[in-house]
Write an enzyme that holds these catalytic residues in place. Structure first.
Site: not given
Ligand code: THU
Length: 140
Positions: A44, A46, A57, A90
């Site tokens: 991820n 941000e 993903e 998500c």
């Molecule tokens: N996040 C993901 O990368 N994948 C998921 O399946 C759930 C959420 C990340 C997004 C954000 O950086 C952090 O988790 C909190 O939501």
């Protein structure tokens, strides 16, 4: 987990350290394997404008596109995070999976403890929006 899942799991867990998550501090890792055996990883990423965040993903799926691999189908996608239960992708990521993965492609939800759920794209997002819906509704 079978051997392939275990390999993707080990790589995704090892990649968690590379997550860029200064706001949530919640690291997520993903690993996919293609038909020819290539492995693509994702974390991820941000942003201070939170909505600009990219999930792990999606990073892996976009990297697969970016590396010119769209003719090398995705055979398995695994996701992991430090969650109590296997991580739940998500809704945006589920929709993106439908763009690039066949409906019956395995999606392995895991946590770093090693708990896992074997799902598929169509089980994660039934009745998703498709290009057919888009074509039917386009003003011509
Ligand atoms: N996040 C993901 O990368 N994948 C998921 O399946 C759930 C959420 C990340 C997004 C954000 O950086 C952090 O988790 C909190 O939501």
């Amino acid at each position: 987990m079978n051997d392939l899942e275990q390999k993707l799991f080990d790589l995704a867990v090892a990649h968690l350290k590379d997550a860029y998550a200064p706001y949530s501090k919640f690291h997520v890792g993903a690993a996919l394997m293609t038909a020819s055996g290539k492995i693509i990883l994702g974390v991820n990423i941000e942003n201070s404008s939170y909505g600009a965040t990219n999930c792990a993903e999606r990073t892996a799926l976009f990297s697969w596109v970016n590396q010119g691999l769209t003719n090398d189908p995705i055979k398995c996608l695994l996701i992991t995070g430090n969650t109590d239960r296997p991580i739940s992708p998500c809704g945006i990521c589920r929709q993106v999976m439908t763009e690039f993965m066949a409906p019956d492609t395995p999606v392995i939800l895991t946590n770093v403890k090693g708990d896992f759920i074997r799902s598929t794209v169509d089980r994660l997002i039934p009745y998703h929006f498709t290009e057919d819906d888009l074509a039917a509704g386009t003003n011509k």
